[in-house]
Each structure stands twice: as C-alpha cells, then as structure tokens.
Motif scaffolding. Structure first.
Motif, mmCIF file in Angstrom:
data_model
loop_
_atom_site.group_PDB
_atom_site.id
_atom_site.type_symbol
_atom_site.label_atom_id
_atom_site.label_comp_id
_atom_site.label_asym_id
_atom_site.label_seq_id
_atom_site.Cartn_x
_atom_site.Cartn_y
_atom_site.Cartn_z
ATOM 1 N N VAL A 162 0.836 -1.211 0.000
ATOM 2 C CA VAL A 162 0.000 0.000 0.000
ATOM 3 C C VAL A 162 0.865 1.253 0.000
ATOM 4 C CG1 VAL A 162 -1.619 1.356 1.405
ATOM 5 C CG2 VAL A 162 -1.997 -1.092 1.075
ATOM 6 N N GLY A 163 2.019 1.208 0.692
ATOM 7 C CA GLY A 163 2.880 2.382 0.796
ATOM 8 C C GLY A 163 4.147 2.300 -0.022
ATOM 9 N N ASP A 164 4.223 1.368 -0.979
ATOM 10 C CA ASP A 164 5.432 1.243 -1.795
ATOM 11 C C ASP A 164 5.541 2.430 -2.761
ATOM 12 O OD1 ASP A 164 7.796 0.169 -2.606
ATOM 13 O OD2 ASP A 164 6.930 -1.445 -3.791
ATOM 14 N N ILE A 165 6.784 2.712 -3.185
ATOM 15 C CA ILE A 165 7.050 3.866 -4.054
ATOM 16 C C ILE A 165 7.205 3.377 -5.492
ATOM 17 C CG2 ILE A 165 8.573 5.828 -4.485
ATOM 18 C CD1 ILE A 165 9.515 5.570 -1.582
ATOM 19 N N PRO A 166 6.256 3.704 -6.374
ATOM 20 C CA PRO A 166 6.403 3.295 -7.786
ATOM 21 C C PRO A 166 7.522 4.094 -8.461
ATOM 22 C CG PRO A 166 4.145 3.972 -7.237
ATOM 23 C CD PRO A 166 5.024 4.434 -6.122
ATOM 24 N N GLU A 167 8.003 3.582 -9.571
ATOM 25 C CA GLU A 167 8.949 4.344 -10.384
ATOM 26 C C GLU A 167 8.258 5.635 -10.843
ATOM 27 O OE1 GLU A 167 12.160 3.889 -11.193
ATOM 28 O OE2 GLU A 167 12.155 2.222 -9.751
ATOM 29 N N HIS A 168 8.979 6.755 -10.793
ATOM 30 C CA HIS A 168 8.354 8.035 -11.120
ATOM 31 C C HIS A 168 9.378 9.030 -11.648
ATOM 32 C CE1 HIS A 168 9.802 8.302 -6.972
ATOM 33 N NE2 HIS A 168 9.999 9.587 -7.196
ATOM 34 N N HIS A 169 8.882 10.042 -12.326
ATOM 35 C CA HIS A 169 9.706 11.166 -12.771
ATOM 36 C C HIS A 169 8.792 12.377 -12.938
ATOM 37 C CE1 HIS A 169 8.128 10.764 -16.871
ATOM 38 N NE2 HIS A 169 8.311 9.450 -16.748
ATOM 39 N N CYS A 170 9.378 13.524 -13.179
ATOM 40 C CA CYS A 170 8.590 14.751 -13.305
ATOM 41 C C CYS A 170 7.582 14.650 -14.459
ATOM 42 C CB CYS A 170 9.504 15.949 -13.551
ATOM 43 S SG CYS A 170 10.529 16.394 -12.143
ATOM 44 N N LEU A 171 6.411 15.178 -14.218
ATOM 45 C CA LEU A 171 5.367 15.192 -15.248
ATOM 46 C C LEU A 171 5.658 16.311 -16.251
ATOM 47 C CD1 LEU A 171 2.552 14.226 -16.261
ATOM 48 C CD2 LEU A 171 1.565 15.984 -14.774
ATOM 49 N N ILE A 172 5.579 15.979 -17.523
ATOM 50 C CA ILE A 172 5.696 16.970 -18.597
ATOM 51 C C ILE A 172 4.295 17.205 -19.142
ATOM 52 C CG2 ILE A 172 6.822 17.580 -20.759
ATOM 53 C CD1 ILE A 172 8.722 17.041 -18.386
ATOM 54 N N PRO A 173 3.726 18.409 -18.975
ATOM 55 C CA PRO A 173 2.334 18.659 -19.396
ATOM 56 C C PRO A 173 2.101 18.261 -20.850
ATOM 57 C CG PRO A 173 3.187 20.522 -18.142
ATOM 58 C CD PRO A 173 4.349 19.607 -18.385
ATOM 59 N N GLU A 174 0.926 17.678 -21.086
ATOM 60 C CA GLU A 174 0.591 17.202 -22.426
ATOM 61 C C GLU A 174 0.387 18.347 -23.410
ATOM 62 O OE1 GLU A 174 0.450 14.203 -23.675
ATOM 63 O OE2 GLU A 174 0.975 13.183 -21.803
#
Length: 555
Positions: free
Chosen positions: A42-54
């Motif tokens: 429930v509290g694991d950290i998914p792979e992520h990076h900064c969002l670039i607006p569409e």
C-alpha cells in the motif's frame, strides 16, 4: 490450596474441545498477518519522474530528453527536470536534441507533479498524494502514525483485558480492525488517512495479543507452547504469506485494503464458540461462571466432572482473595519486577525493530518484491517449527539468545558478500529474518511465563507497547541506507546481538508453573545472590560477635 492446573486436570490435556479452541483461536489471527503488513504494498514507491504537461508542443524526442539522467546506470531523475521554458525555446531551434549538451541546461523541481509507472502498481498512497522528493518524509510518517496507534492499543489492551476480560477485548479489537480498514479506503486526503490509520493500528495487533493470552489460559500447560508457536504464530505467518498473493492480483491500494478487511468478517461468528478464560474469571472471584465453562468443556470432551470442582475452603479462598485491577505501576514496584520489565522492554523493542526493519525493507532488496515478500513470510514457517522444537527441550533464555545471536551474526555477515552476488545477500537477509521471527515467537511465550495472571496482559501490553517504539524507529533505520549502503542491516545486526546478551540476565521459566500472583514470580539471579551474600555476611558478623563475647568472658 490446589492451583488452576490441578483443578482442571479432569478435562484432560488434549480433548476434542481443546482441539477446537486451538484451531479457532489460531485461525482468528490470520487477518493480522495480511492487514498489519499490507503497508508493504500500500505504501510502496512506484517508479516516477517529473510530469511533462501534455499541452506542450514538444516532439517525442524532446520529451524523452526533458528528464535528466543520473547515476552510473543513467536512470531518469525522480525529482528534477530541465527548465521547460529553455526546452521550449531550444526545441524550436533544434528539432533533434541529440546534438546538444543537455547537462549545461539549468534544472528545476517537478512543478507540475509527477508521472508514476503503472508497471507494478495501479496506485499506492505514494502516487495518490505525491509522497516523493520533498514530501518523501511523509511516507515513513504515515507508517509511524500506524505504529503509534499500535502502541496506544498495546497498553490499553493490557489494562482492558485484565479488567474486562480476554474474550470481549479480543472480539472488540476484531471489530475495530474491520471497521477502520474499511473506513480508511474512503480517505479524501492524507490527513484523514493518517487519523484513521492510527485507530486501525489500535485494533490490529491488540487482537493478536488478546487471542494469544486467551489461548494460553484456556489450554493446558503441555499444549501452551504448541499453541503459541504452531498455532497463533504459524497462522500469523500464513496470513503474511497470503498478502503478496492477493497484492499480486490487486494492484490498487484501496481495493487491496478493502478485500483484506472484508475477509475478516468471516471470523466474527467465532464469538459463539470461544469461551471466556476460566483462569481470569477465578482471579476475579467469579467462581460460578468459571465453573459453568469448565463443566461445558468437560461435556464436550465426553468426561464426567467432579461433583464439586472447588471445596468450600477453596471457594471461600477464591472469593476472599480475588485479584483486583492491578495498576501498571505494579510492573515497577519491586526491584525484581522493575528489572524484568526494563530488560523485557529493551528485548521487545530490538526484536520488533529488526522484524519490521527487514520486512519493510523488502522493496530495497534484489529481485521481485512479491516473491521476496513471500520468501520472508515463508521463512517464518520453519522459524515457528524451530521455536516449538527448542521450547520443548531447551531453556527459554538459551533458546532466545541463540536465535538472536544467529540472526545478528548472519545480518552482519551479509555485508561481506561481493556486490555481484546480490541474490546470495538476499538469501542471507531472509535467513536473518528467520532467526528474528523465532525470537519474536519465543518472546511472547517467555513474557507470558514471567508475569503472574494478575499482570500477564498488562506485562505483555507494556512489552508490546515498547516494541511499537521499535517499529517506529525501524522506519527511520531503513533510511540510513541513504548515507551508506546497507547501514540499516549493520545497525539491526549489532542491536540484535546486544539483545542476545541482555536476555541472559532474565530468570529461567522452563518447566516452571505459570505464576498467579507477584510473590510467585521467578527471581532474577543476582537478586538471589545479593540476598544470599547479605545473609552470609549477617551470619559471619554474628559469629564474629559470638567469638568476641566468648573471648571477653574467658579473659
């Protein structure tokens, strides 16, 4: 006066009713294994990076270049991106970014949020409320709040269980467990989630302790160890093994918690099959209620109880000497109980710190998270069997000290494994967890044998409360790896070996009847030695004085 085991000897040690109680009480703790540790997924950290607006007019090539690459493995940065205004200007001039030196471009934080990988999870509380980068401290805080609830529940459970009864507290905490697990899935924000998570923790582990105490007092002495190890502890491990299996198929955190919570409703009907503890009823002077339960157990076992379970003298003695509600300060009243309690607190704190530190560190180990979690859970099965075998033949202190020393030394040994043998290092950590789990099973039994009936739940409650401090600390010990690789495992290993030494100072309870009052508690060795020394000194002084008197008379 006969003790409780003598009075109930007519029931037999392992009749049909004892077998039924053993089974029902054991399976009742299965939900504690999967709900209490669900935070792993429930509290694991998914792979992520900064969002670039569409809505930005960027080509696919420029979008791929907008996130900086970091580290030796050139992975995408999780918390920064190149300045978008600069990127937009450059993209208009240079259609192909491959010819540019991107490292010279100024970076900025993730001003538009983050994009999370859906490869492993549809959602977790981390992706739900962006608990990453500058907000990454909130993730261990969320788990800390849960363990604070467990801490509050541990001490409250002990006091309430000794005052209101084992059964009502066991099923009351079971209801709390279901209610708050369902309620938490409707959390609109992180603040509400934390508040409900506190009360969720309040009920979950307290339910395990209540079942453990109730079974320890309902079952005969020869079955008590089997119940504690191959009963409740084994079923907790089964629940833990179920968790990665369910989490593998349900990748959305709300549905995962809801599924696990609703399965707990299956255990509510056990209320009509599990009685109150006759031992506790007798300690409160409620002889008639205890006698009716014992006669019902005899009937279900197919044995004929004595016409009178208690003689007139015993009846009057129980009524006149019923145990009043004992305040928690009784744990610190005498030097003996105070020392036992302090050492117990240290041992419980360190064992729990190691157990949760290793369990919650699964995502940082080499390999698949679901498989690693299953291996950790599966390692508890042989740990429970080993505990049962050790407690059948060997003294308590020796057994606990041995497995703690094994666990600590293997965790330290794992640091010597070369970096290209990551799988071997993971196996050693799993073995270290096996030893820690053994100690976790043993310390419940050992603590129950140290304290008398009037203080048993309170003693275990206070010890469990201290263990929750260890749980909270374990969340931050994991983050020591940010300063030095595997530093958390080194700290856990050293503390575990310290606990292996500390347990040797406690009294031995092997083949000793459960104490019913404080006077029957085992004494710590050095207290006996001190009294013996003082006694011998007193005798020597008297002998010296006698010699002086005789010499004076002779003169």
């Amino acid at each position: 006066m006969r003790d409780y085991d003598e009075v109930t000897a007519f029931l037999g040690g392992w009749g049909p009713h004892q077998k039924l109680l053993f089974s029902l009480l054991s399976v009742s703790v299965i939900p504690n294994g999967f709900t209490g540790l669900s935070i792993i997924f429930v509290g694991d950290i998914p792979e992520h990076h900064c969002l670039i607006p569409e809505n930005l007019n960027l080509s696919e090539a420029w979008r791929n270049k907008t996130i900086p690459l970091q580290g030796a493995e050139q992975q995408r940065s999780k918390c920064s991106r190149y300045r978008l205004d600069v990127i937009m200007n450059l993209s208009e001039t240079f259609p192909d970014p491959d010819f540019l030196n991107m490292s010279e471009i100024e970076q900025e934080p993730c001003l538009d949020g983050w994009e999370y990988s859906k490869e492993q999870y549809i959602s977790t509380i981390v992706s739900e409320w962006d608990l990453v980068c500058n907000n990454d401290w909130k993730e261990p805080f969320v788990m800390s709040v849960y363990f604070m609830g467990v801490l509050a529940g541990s001490i409250s459970f002990g006091i309430l269980s000794d005052r209101l009864g084992r059964k009502i507290v066991m099923f009351g905490t079971m209801v709390l467990q279901v209610a708050f697990n369902v309620l938490i899935t409707f959390s609109p924000n992180l603040e509400i989630f934390c508040l409900i998570n506190f009360f969720k923790g309040f009920g979950e582990v307290s339910n395990f302790m209540a079942a453990f105490i109730l079974g320890s007092e309902l079952l005969e002495k020869s079955i008590r160890i089997t119940y504690s190890t191959l009963g409740v502890s084994m079923c907790f491990s089964v629940g833990y093994m179920i968790l990665p299996f369910v989490a593998y198929f349900i990748r959305e955190w709300k549905m995962l918690i809801l599924t696990l919570a609703l399965s707990c409703l299956l255990y509510i009907p056990l209320w009509w099959f599990i009685p109150e503890s006759p031992r506790w009823l007798l300690s409160k002077g409620r002889v008639k209620e205890a006698e009716s339960i014992l006669r019902l157990m005899a009937k279900k076992n197919g044995v004929t109880p004595p016409a009178m379970l208690f003689s007139e003298l015993e009846f009057e003695h129980i009524k006149n000497n019923k145990v009043k509600s004992v305040p928690v300060t009784q744990l610190l009243k005498t030097c003996n109980t105070r020392t036992i309690t302090i050492i117990n607190i240290l041992i419980w704190m360190i064992i729990t710190m190691g157990y949760y530190g290793l369990s919650l560190n699964i995502s940082n180990l080499h390999g698949d998270d679901y498989l690693n979690c299953f291996l950790f859970a599966a390692s508890e099965i042989p740990a429970n069997i080993a505990t049962w075998l050790l407690f059948q033949k060997f003294p308590r202190r020796f057994s606990i000290s041995s497995v703690l020393f094994l666990s600590g030394s293997i965790l330290l040994l794992s640091q010597l494994i070369p970096s290209h043998f990551l799988s071997l290092a993971t196996v050693l950590v799993v073995i270290g967890n096996l030893g820690n789990t053994c100690a976790f099973c043993m310390v419940y039994v050992y603590t129950a044998e140290l304290y008398p009936t009037s203080l048993r739940s309170t003693g275990i409650g206070v010890s469990s409360m201290a263990s929750r401090i260890g749980s909270i600390l374990s969340l931050y010990i994991i983050y020591l790896d940010a300063y030095q690789e595997n530093l958390s495992l080194i700290v856990i290993g050293v503390l575990t070996m310290f606990a292996a030494i500390a347990v040797l100072f406690l009294p031995e309870t092997f083949n000793v009847p459960l104490p019913d009052n404080i006077d029957q508690m085992q004494k710590i060795y050095w207290f006996k030695s001190t009294r013996l020394v003082h006694s011998n000194l007193g005798k020597n002084e008297k002998m010296k004085k006698s010699r002086v008197i005789l010499l004076e008379e002779a003169a």
